[in-house]
Design a protein around this motif. Structure first.
Motif, PDB file in Angstrom:
ATOM      1  N   ILE A   1      16.472 -25.979 -43.513  1.00 25.84           N
ATOM      2  CA  ILE A   1      15.422 -26.981 -43.289  1.00 25.84           C
ATOM      3  C   ILE A   1      14.095 -26.503 -43.871  1.00 25.84           C
ATOM      4  CG2 ILE A   1      14.081 -28.159 -41.503  1.00 25.84           C
ATOM      5  CD1 ILE A   1      16.646 -28.057 -39.749  1.00 25.84           C
ATOM      6  N   ALA A   2      13.765 -25.227 -43.639  1.00 29.83           N
ATOM      7  CA  ALA A   2      12.502 -24.689 -44.143  1.00 29.83           C
ATOM      8  C   ALA A   2      12.440 -24.714 -45.663  1.00 29.83           C
ATOM      9  CB  ALA A   2      12.304 -23.256 -43.638  1.00 29.83           C
ATOM     10  N   HIS A   3      13.608 -24.597 -46.304  1.00 30.96           N
ATOM     11  CA  HIS A   3      13.666 -24.661 -47.765  1.00 30.96           C
ATOM     12  C   HIS A   3      13.847 -26.091 -48.261  1.00 30.96           C
ATOM     13  CE1 HIS A   3      14.286 -20.296 -47.394  1.00 30.96           C
ATOM     14  NE2 HIS A   3      13.853 -20.232 -48.642  1.00 30.96           N
ATOM     15  N   LEU A   4      13.715 -27.067 -47.367  1.00 36.64           N
ATOM     16  CA  LEU A   4      13.689 -28.498 -47.706  1.00 36.64           C
ATOM     17  C   LEU A   4      14.987 -28.993 -48.337  1.00 36.64           C
ATOM     18  CD1 LEU A   4      10.140 -28.648 -49.375  1.00 36.64           C
ATOM     19  CD2 LEU A   4      10.713 -28.688 -46.943  1.00 36.64           C
TER      20      LEU A   4
ATOM     21  N   TRP B   1      15.719 -24.580 -63.626  1.00 33.56           N
ATOM     22  CA  TRP B   1      15.326 -25.941 -63.243  1.00 33.56           C
ATOM     23  C   TRP B   1      15.078 -26.043 -61.747  1.00 33.56           C
ATOM     24  CZ3 TRP B   1      18.079 -29.090 -59.901  1.00 33.56           C
ATOM     25  CH2 TRP B   1      19.387 -28.694 -59.590  1.00 33.56           C
ATOM     26  N   THR B   2      15.833 -25.254 -60.965  1.00 32.37           N
ATOM     27  CA  THR B   2      15.614 -25.237 -59.520  1.00 32.37           C
ATOM     28  C   THR B   2      14.297 -24.549 -59.186  1.00 32.37           C
ATOM     29  OG1 THR B   2      18.001 -25.155 -59.123  1.00 32.37           O
ATOM     30  CG2 THR B   2      16.579 -24.506 -57.313  1.00 32.37           C
ATOM     31  N   GLU B   3      14.002 -23.489 -59.902  1.00 37.98           N
ATOM     32  CA  GLU B   3      12.743 -22.784 -59.676  1.00 37.98           C
ATOM     33  C   GLU B   3      11.551 -23.696 -59.945  1.00 37.98           C
ATOM     34  OE1 GLU B   3      10.593 -18.547 -60.885  1.00 37.98           O
ATOM     35  OE2 GLU B   3      12.549 -19.100 -61.712  1.00 37.98           O
ATOM     36  N   GLN B   4      11.680 -24.570 -60.935  1.00 42.09           N
ATOM     37  CA  GLN B   4      10.612 -25.525 -61.218  1.00 42.09           C
ATOM     38  C   GLN B   4      10.378 -26.463 -60.038  1.00 42.09           C
ATOM     39  OE1 GLN B   4       8.485 -25.660 -63.859  1.00 42.09           O
ATOM     40  NE2 GLN B   4       9.433 -23.706 -64.390  1.00 42.09           N
ATOM     41  N   LEU B   5      11.464 -26.890 -59.390  1.00 45.35           N
ATOM     42  CA  LEU B   5      11.329 -27.743 -58.201  1.00 45.35           C
ATOM     43  C   LEU B   5      10.641 -26.994 -57.071  1.00 45.35           C
ATOM     44  CD1 LEU B   5      14.698 -29.726 -58.037  1.00 45.35           C
ATOM     45  CD2 LEU B   5      12.402 -30.690 -58.242  1.00 45.35           C
TER      46      LEU B   5
ATOM     47  N   ALA C   1       7.458 -26.449 -53.067  1.00 42.46           N
ATOM     48  CA  ALA C   1       7.322 -25.398 -52.045  1.00 42.46           C
ATOM     49  C   ALA C   1       7.059 -24.052 -52.696  1.00 42.46           C
ATOM     50  CB  ALA C   1       8.591 -25.343 -51.187  1.00 42.46           C
ATOM     51  N   PRO C   2       5.943 -23.919 -53.418  1.00 41.15           N
ATOM     52  CA  PRO C   2       5.675 -22.653 -54.127  1.00 41.15           C
ATOM     53  C   PRO C   2       5.541 -21.451 -53.201  1.00 41.15           C
ATOM     54  CG  PRO C   2       3.718 -24.078 -54.112  1.00 41.15           C
ATOM     55  CD  PRO C   2       4.869 -24.908 -53.621  1.00 41.15           C
ATOM     56  N   HIS C   3       5.157 -21.691 -51.947  1.00 36.36           N
ATOM     57  CA  HIS C   3       4.987 -20.587 -51.002  1.00 36.36           C
ATOM     58  C   HIS C   3       6.300 -19.849 -50.748  1.00 36.36           C
ATOM     59  CE1 HIS C   3       5.999 -24.232 -48.743  1.00 36.36           C
ATOM     60  NE2 HIS C   3       6.593 -23.444 -47.875  1.00 36.36           N
ATOM     61  N   LEU C   4       7.442 -20.527 -50.965  1.00 35.20           N
ATOM     62  CA  LEU C   4       8.732 -19.893 -50.723  1.00 35.20           C
ATOM     63  C   LEU C   4       9.113 -18.910 -51.818  1.00 35.20           C
ATOM     64  CD1 LEU C   4      10.756 -22.961 -49.397  1.00 35.20           C
ATOM     65  CD2 LEU C   4       9.823 -21.067 -48.068  1.00 35.20           C
ATOM     66  N   LEU C   5       8.371 -18.914 -52.922  1.00 35.98           N
ATOM     67  CA  LEU C   5       8.650 -17.988 -54.017  1.00 35.98           C
ATOM     68  C   LEU C   5       7.655 -16.840 -54.076  1.00 35.98           C
ATOM     69  CD1 LEU C   5       9.554 -20.449 -56.933  1.00 35.98           C
ATOM     70  CD2 LEU C   5      11.086 -19.265 -55.352  1.00 35.98           C
TER      71      LEU C   5
ATOM     72  N   GLY D   1       5.043 -23.259 -44.153  1.00 36.79           N
ATOM     73  CA  GLY D   1       3.685 -23.660 -44.502  1.00 36.79           C
ATOM     74  C   GLY D   1       3.219 -24.829 -43.663  1.00 36.79           C
ATOM     75  N   PRO D   2       1.912 -25.059 -43.590  1.00 39.40           N
ATOM     76  CA  PRO D   2       1.369 -26.090 -42.711  1.00 39.40           C
ATOM     77  C   PRO D   2       1.785 -27.500 -43.086  1.00 39.40           C
ATOM     78  CG  PRO D   2      -0.320 -25.208 -44.192  1.00 39.40           C
ATOM     79  CD  PRO D   2       0.870 -24.320 -44.323  1.00 39.40           C
TER      80      PRO D   2
END
Length: 287
Positions: free
Chosen positions: A209-212, A229-233, A238-242, A256-257
């Motif tokens: 869920i947190a990774h959407l 292509w997944t990294e682009q998404l 959700a850039p904070h997850l990287l 994230g908030p």
């Protein structure tokens, strides 16, 4: 006026921690859908446990007594006329959760790099365990995030929960100690490398869920990494997850908030949803 949710809709709303509604408000995300399923019968859980000789962990048992898995999907609009299905969270039917050997042995049998002509999955696991044991005194027995690697033995039982792009498998692993508190690992098929994912089924659900439901999110933790292509998404949504400084050891992912979905209340699990549905149908027939 806010539409009143049915008990079933309310359950899935709570189970997903409001993720489906959050996604619907994200620009370019569309076609958010949830495949809702009826609960497992208690007899099905007992039969599964007897067949495999293990007890399901309590949180996983409550989950399947509430819903026999589910699928959440969503699409992303890359351009006005280019909408593609990308988001995906899939928890299998209980009966589809089988021993890893049943699903992986044919793959290894056809892969000369992983096994010889007369090899089998048992020998592969045995070789892996010997390698791990031999290196214990000279190197670490932890993955690259610092989490303990599983010790594979005669009593180890490994069940496949999911397959990630045919390069890795999400596994529920009962270690050789016979403990009924299995952990969840990622098995990289190219090198038979184990990576720790979660201490419990509930934690793995929360991580998804947190990774959407971003595609192949589990590969964030693998040595092979995410497809480009997944990294682009991830960078878009959700850039904070990287972030490199994101703690992986505790696996308590902070989304994230803007996506505050990281706490799962076990009290949401329903046990008698099917029974209540049948009861209401019976009442309607007698009117």
């Amino acid at each position: 006026m806010t539409k009143k949710l049915t008990p079933e809709d309310a359950f899935f709303e709570n189970l997903l921690l409001g993720l489906n509604n959050t996604l619907a408000d994200v620009p370019r995300v569309c076609n958010v859908s949830v495949e809702k399923r009826q609960p497992c019968e208690k007899s099905q859980l007992v039969t599964w446990e007897q067949r495999h000789g293990v007890y399901l962990p309590e949180d996983m048992k409550k989950f399947y007594l509430s819903t026999d898995g589910f699928i959440l999907q969503w699409s992303y609009q890359y351009a006005p006329n280019d909408i593609r299905k990308v988001g995906y969270i899939h928890f299998r039917h209980l009966l589809e959760i089988t021993l890893l050997r049943e699903n992986v042995e044919p793959v290894f049998a056809n892969n000369a790099d992983n096994t010889n002509q007369h090899g089998n999955f048992s020998n592969t696991l045995s070789s892996y365990n010997q390698t791990t044991t031999a290196s214990a005194s000279s190197s670490s027995t932890t993955d690259h995030w610092g989490n303990p690697l599983p010790q594979i033995g005669a009593k180890t039982k490994i069940f496949e929960l999911n397959t990630i792009n045919e390069v890795a498998k999400v596994c529920l692993l009962y270690d050789s100690s016979g403990s009924n508190a299995p952990k969840i690992y990622l098995l990289e098929l190219a090198n038979l490398k184990w990576v720790f994912l979660a201490d419990s089924f509930s934690e793995y659900l929360r991580m998804a869920i947190a990774h959407l439901g971003l595609p192949y999110w589990e590969l964030c933790f693998a040595s092979c990494g995410l497809p480009s292509w997944t990294e682009q998404l991830f960078l878009l949504l959700a850039p904070h997850l990287l972030e490199e400084n994101e703690t992986r050891r505790s696996r308590v992912i902070n989304p994230g908030p803007e996506h505050p979905h990281n706490l799962l209340d076990p009290n949401i699990f329903r046990v008698k949803f099917k029974a209540s549905t049948n009861k209401s149908n019976a009442q309607g027939k007698h009117k």
